[in-house]
Design an enzyme around this catalytic site. Structure first.
Site: not given
Ligand SMILES: *Cc1c(COP(=O)(O)O)cnc(C)c1O
Length: 838
Positions: A377, A568-569, A574, A676, A680
């Site tokens: 990952h 995101k985190r 990032k 991911t 979304k």
């Molecule tokens: C989808 C999702 C992530 C992943 O987000 P990235 O932008 O791909 O890092 C992290 N936390 C939550 C709550 C999510 O729904």
């Protein structure tokens, strides 16, 4: 003791399970709901809490899940089918109520029933705690995969840990992150079923010894261990309207009954109870580190606890159905390792097959290497797990012996293939030598697996060229790519009911399990009437987002502004910092009376920082301070609003994704394995501003470069820039960036705490800045300007939005799982046993 009066007669048992299928209509649901509310939960007219009606509905749905669940289990047993086990230290499930309603196909019926009883469904929904048993993308991927496996009717079982405390709750105080324990099980969890009959014993500590069997053969065994019990709790995973209910089995640690009775008898009652507590600490709390490891002993205990309990469970099931004959085991079982976290499964499966099932090394190794598959990952070096050999020796001495033996046999293969290449042997050894030797978990996972995959095309390519280059040379056939996906049930049908209704009406309902059908929307982008309806739905979703921001951040977001979202985190790679620099740039232009910035915008940023990650926490503070300055300046607020949304989690993303116009996916190229969140947002009609990183590349390919705002250096360019990177030169030659840096350095955003942001400033100005923030600023600023100008052309933007949704079909996790199954698992779908025969 058996509770049955007459064991020889099967009739009482038959009668025991002779139940009519439960009604799925509004009246039947209402009847059950009222009974659970009043009789089971004992509520009366004084009850004002939304929790009890939530719970009553959850129990009514659980009954309906239960009756399908056993039909799925029976079908798997009767088909005697191959199965896959998805091993993951994280499952970020979020809430279950709406998902159960949608997948059981009773959402309309239940919502009407509640409405007629005078209840507000959304309030019940909000009464459920998120199951936050994961950090971010990796854990959420596992949850999306389970949904897709059930929808595709694949016999896949998830194995994880039932943490008492999930991901911490994030509070913001004076702009800074505070962490609070997430006691998500406090009010009970109606979605789990304890299965004490499948409890396993997990050994720790002790030592190994040699012994002779009756035939005089020498063996080794692990003795004098301190055992901990693993008690399974099962969570039902419903497929989409197909009666399949798969299982997520989560292990909870408990002390053994005989736990330190010795000490108890010796009068050390408190000590013995403390030791009992210690055993139960194993599954107390999720480690809150995303993409980094901190090498704590308890974490290794968690990893082994999951691996050992899950493998014992799988072998127990195999023996129940096939006896102790393992010749066909590898053809009928597969373990998918979600990152290296469960990689200790490789030597642990060896141990159980040899020490407990008495297979010889070669047989056990053949089984292991035909059943294990590993998903990588991340390329970040700080995330690569290595465990000190001395820790393994203390905690898992028998497992360490097996790792040494695997390594010795493996290195002799390397020596045979590349004679005399000692440097290669040193590079590929499972043990990193040095003062404090370490076990390299990624290498252990590769050696033990028949498949190694990355999670987006670029990431899989970079793995082969970089991190795993030696391994690719040795075993090219093991390497493959599986671009991530997200489930369209939760991330479109469930979270965006307005859009769902429009899609159903326009292209029929089958897109929910066949997302490629969204392509049929593309021609509608040219239809002005359709665009208008699209606009109306987006507006409603923006109102919902704005209401959440108003309630949690006390910032007003006008819905005609462009909603620009990065959640995101919080991590340097990032580049939330790059986003903030751009916000400061906009602020600066507005303050200079320069209104040529395209559409006015609302910038929303959210995410948790690992509690020990000081720079990430400082970025949160900066975002909040900039928001404070921007939002309180009446000159600016007609053009720009900024908010930091606290406690970002799955249920928050369900509100944000549908209401977003512009999705920020701005990592340094070559650093984000896939992402991911980007998928979304795209599915819900947001346009991406992004670098050529992770799955962004494939998103852009699908949607076309006209419908994506690209910026930044490529992964290759990033590599070339290193070594002669000159951020100060870049800043000096870019007046826009220079002004931003001046504002930051002058303390404009830290009036009462001078100098607090200097670590961030130093990072940006450092020639060793791994994230190349300054290098991408100009290109980012231009792409942002283009996005904001494009947004002003309403019809053009709506076209782009529609086309993003239309071309998002590839990013369904159904597609990803179909690929895992075709290339790695090779499972046959198994429909549940028909009604009446279970
Ligand atoms: C989808 C999702 C992530 C992943 O987000 P990235 O932008 O791909 O890092 C992290 N936390 C939550 C709550 C999510 O729904």
């Amino acid at each position: 003791m058996s509770p049955f009066r007459d064991l020889s007669q099967s009739t009482p048992k038959e009668a025991l399970f002779d139940l009519a299928p439960l009604p799925m209509d509004q009246e039947g649901l209402a009847r059950d709901f009222k009974r659970y509310y009043a009789h089971t939960l004992g509520r009366d007219r004084d009850c004002k809490s939304a929790y009890y009606p939530y719970k009553a509905l959850a129990i009514a749905l659980r009954d309906r899940l239960m009756e399908r669940w056993k039909r799925t289990r029976l079908a798997h047993d009767e088909a005697n089918c191959k199965r896959t086990y998805y091993l993951s230290l994280e499952f970020l499930m979020g809430r279950s109520l709406s998902n159960a309603l949608l997948n059981l196909g009773v959402d309309d019926a239940a919502q009407k029933a509640l409405y007629d009883l005078g209840l507000v469904y959304e309030e019940l929904e909000d009464a459920e705690m998120d199951a936050g048993l994961g950090n971010g993308g990796l854990g959420r991927l596992a949850a999306c995969f389970l949904d897709s496996c059930a929808t595709l009717q694949l016999p896949v079982k998830g194995y994880g840990l039932r943490y008492e405390y999930g991901m911490f709750r994030q509070l913001i105080e004076n702009g800074r992150q505070l962490e609070e324990p997430d006691h998500w099980l406090r009010d009970g969890n109606p979605w789990e079923l304890e299965r004490p009959e499948y409890t396993q014993r997990i050994p720790f500590g002790g030592h190994t010894e040699q012994y002779k069997d009756e035939a005089g053969n020498l063996h080794r065994r692990w003795v004098d261990t301190h055992d901990v019990l693993a008690v399974p709790y099962d969570i039902p995973i419903p497929g989409f309207k197909n009666d399949t209910i798969n299982t997520l089995r989560l292990w909870s640690a408990a002390a053994t009954d005989e736990f330190d009775l010795g000490e108890f008898n010796a009068g050390s009652y408190p000590e013995s109870v403390a030791a009992k507590n210690n055993a139960e600490h194993i599954t107390m709390v999720l480690y809150p580190n995303d993409a980094s490891e901190n090498g704590k002993e308890l974490r290794l205990r968690q990893q082994f606890f999951l691996a050992c309990a899950s493998i014992k469970d799988v072998l127990r099931e195999w023996i129940r159905l096939h006896g102790r004959d393992f010749t066909e085991f590898a053809d009928n079982n597969c373990f998918q390792l979600n990152d290296t976290h469960p990689a200790v499964s490789v030597p642990e499966l060896m141990r159980q097959l040899m020490d407990e099932q008495h297979l010889d090394w070669d047989t056990a190794w053949s089984i292991t290497t035909r059943t294990m598959a590993y998903t990588n990952h991340t390329l970040l070096p700080e995330a690569l797990e290595r465990w000190p050999v001395r820790l393994f020796q203390q905690l898992l001495p028998r497992v360490l012996e097996i790792i040494y033996e695997i390594n010795a046999r493996f290195l002799s293969k390397v020596a045979a293939r590349w004679p005399g290449d000692m440097e290669r042997q040193r590079r590929m050894s499972l043990i990193e030598e040095g003062g404090d030797p370490q076990v390299r978990m990624a290498f252990l996972a590769i050696v033990g697996s028949f498949s190694v995959n990355g999670v987006a095309a670029l990431h899989s390519q970079l793995l082969k060229e970089g991190l795993f280059r030696d391994w690719f040379e040795l075993w090219p056939e093991k390497f493959n790519n599986k671009t991530n996906g997200v489930t369209p049930r939760r991330w479109l049908a469930m979270c965006n009911p307005g859009l769902r209704a429009l899609l159903d009406e326009t292209i029929g309902e089958h897109w929910v399990h066949d997302l490629k059908r969204l392509e049929q929307l593309a021609p509608q982008a040219d239809d002005a009437a359709f665009r208008k309806r699209w606009d109306g739905i987006k507006r409603q979703n923006k109102e919902r987002l704005a209401a959440l921001v108003a309630a949690t951040c006390r910032v007003e977001f006008p819905v005609d502004f462009m909603f620009d979202v990065q959640v995101k985190r919080i991590h340097e790679y990032k580049r939330q910092l790059l986003n903030v620099l751009h916000v400061i740039h906009l602020y600066n232009r507005i303050k200079h009376g320069d209104k040529d910035i395209g559409a006015p915008r609302c910038v929303l940023i959210g995410g948790k920082a690992a509690p020990g990650y000081e720079i990430a926490k400082l970025i949160i503070k900066l975002i909040n301070n900039v928001a404070g300055v921007v939002n309180s300046d009446p000159e600016v607020s007609d053009w720009l609003r900024v908010a930091f949304i606290p406690d970002y989690r799955v249920s928050v993303m369900e509100v944000l994704a549908p209401g977003t116009d512009l999705s920020e996916q701005i990592s340094t190229a070559g650093k984000e394995a896939s992402g991911t969140g980007n998928m979304k947002f795209m599915m819900n009609g947001a346009v991406t501003i992004g670098t050529l990183d992770g799955a962004n590349i494939e998103i852009r390919e699908q949607v076309g470069d006209d419908n994506f705002f690209l910026f930044g250096h490529t992964a290759e360019e990033v590599q070339r820039i290193r070594g002669h990177y000159d951020p100060n030169g870049i800043i000096a030659n870019d007046p826009a960036l220079e002004e931003v840096m001046q504002l930051l350095e002058s303390g404009h955003f830290s009036q009462f705490e001078q100098g607090i942001f200097s670590p961030l400033v130093q990072g940006i100005r450092s020639p060793h800045d791994p994230w190349l923030t300054a290098a991408d600023f100009d290109s980012y600023r231009r792409a942002q300007l283009l996005a904001a100008e494009t947004y002003q052309d309403r019809e053009r933007w709506l076209r782009m939005s529609i086309l993003n949704t239309a071309h998002s079909g590839f990013f369904s996790s159904d597609r990803t799982i179909a690929e895992y199954n075709n290339d790695i698992w090779r499972l046959e779908p198994v429909p549940p046993t028909p009604w009446g025969s279970a």
